[in-house]
Scaffold this active site. Structure first.
Site, PDB file in Angstrom:
ATOM      1  N   SER A   1       0.810  -1.217   0.000  1.00 61.27           N
ATOM      2  CA  SER A   1       0.000   0.000   0.000  1.00 61.27           C
ATOM      3  C   SER A   1       0.844   1.267   0.000  1.00 61.27           C
ATOM      4  CB  SER A   1      -0.932   0.005   1.214  1.00 61.27           C
ATOM      5  OG  SER A   1      -0.195  -0.106   2.419  1.00 61.27           O
TER       6      SER A   1
ATOM      7  N   GLY B   1      -2.101  -4.243   1.120  1.00 66.97           N
ATOM      8  CA  GLY B   1      -2.263  -5.457   1.905  1.00 66.97           C
ATOM      9  C   GLY B   1      -1.289  -6.556   1.564  1.00 66.97           C
TER      10      GLY B   1
ATOM     11  N   ASN C   1       3.757  -5.372   5.817  1.00 69.06           N
ATOM     12  CA  ASN C   1       2.596  -6.145   6.261  1.00 69.06           C
ATOM     13  C   ASN C   1       2.997  -7.433   6.971  1.00 69.06           C
ATOM     14  OD1 ASN C   1       0.386  -4.439   5.408  1.00 69.06           O
ATOM     15  ND2 ASN C   1       1.000  -4.916   3.312  1.00 69.06           N
TER      16      ASN C   1
ATOM     17  N   ASP D   1      -4.621   7.141   9.895  1.00 68.44           N
ATOM     18  CA  ASP D   1      -4.308   5.819  10.444  1.00 68.44           C
ATOM     19  C   ASP D   1      -2.927   5.769  11.098  1.00 68.44           C
ATOM     20  OD1 ASP D   1      -2.532   5.745   8.284  1.00 68.44           O
ATOM     21  OD2 ASP D   1      -3.633   4.211   7.177  1.00 68.44           O
TER      22      ASP D   1
ATOM     23  N   HIS E   1       0.176   5.395   6.909  1.00 67.87           N
ATOM     24  CA  HIS E   1       0.388   5.700   5.498  1.00 67.87           C
ATOM     25  C   HIS E   1       0.672   7.187   5.292  1.00 67.87           C
ATOM     26  CE1 HIS E   1      -1.926   1.908   5.321  1.00 67.87           C
ATOM     27  NE2 HIS E   1      -1.150   1.675   4.273  1.00 67.87           N
TER      28      HIS E   1
END
Length: 199
Positions: free
Chosen positions: A25, A62, A93, A174, A177
């Site tokens: 991502s 992801g 991840n 979040d 990012h």
């Protein structure tokens, strides 16, 4: 006739060089407009500096290293030309899910081996472990990137989020990012390494 001679003497415009941005991502541009994503901003920065280049966004939100490994051959088959450089940005991840670093190493090793087999230069972007995972996990996870870069003689950018991680002003809500300002920092800091790797 004179016009034809002039045309014949004019060298053809250099073809754009191709960079494959292969990641998760952070590469894909999660939460951002396509024009704000890392590959697009990197391409613009390189072009502004006089490097004719196209950066292909092969980021999938992801993705773990296992997922990246599984789709690599498909991505390369889909390109119309052999990349002049691949930027590999995977592992975040795996870390966030607490996956075994042994698996992360094996997957990244296989990815770099495939690029090496195809003689595609690589710039490997490293990742750091979150503090809550503990020192033992970090000691197993973080050395993966420099060690594999040495093994495959790949260029290394030690930490993809250098200058951005932990800075709320540069992150989306979040806290993970980059926002557009954060992407600009990433691009500015990685740019010299990309230029060197393209030589």
């Amino acid at each position: 006739m004179a016009a034809l001679c002039v045309l014949a003497a004019t060298p053809a415009a250099a073809a754009d060089r191709l960079i494959l941005a292969f990641g998760d991502s952070l590469t894909a541009g999660y939460g951002l407009a396509p024009a704000q994503a890392f590959p697009t901003r990197l391409e613009a920065a390189l072009r502004a500096g006089g490097t004719p280049v196209r950066v292909y966004n092969a980021g999938v939100s992801g993705d773990t290293t296992a997922a990246g490994r599984a789709r690599l051959a498909w991505v390369l088959r889909g390109l119309k030309a052999k990349p002049d450089l691949a930027i590999v940005e995977l592992g975040a991840n795996d870390m966030l899910r607490g996956l075994n670093p042994v698996q992360t190493r094996a997957n990244l090793d296989a990815i770099l081996a495939e690029f090496s087999r195809r003689r595609i230069p690589v710039l490997l972007a490293g990742m750091r472990a979150a503090p809550n995972l503990g020192r033992r996990y970090a000691a197993a996870f973080e050395p993966i990137f420099p060690q594999l870069a040495r093994k495959y003689r790949a260029a290394l950018y030690p930490f993809f989020l250098d200058g951005v991680a932990g800075n709320r002003a540069l992150l989306q809500a979040d806290g993970m990012h980059p926002n557009p300002r954060g992407v600009a920092v990433v691009v500015r800091r990685i740019l010299p390494g990309v230029r060197t790797a393209l030589r």
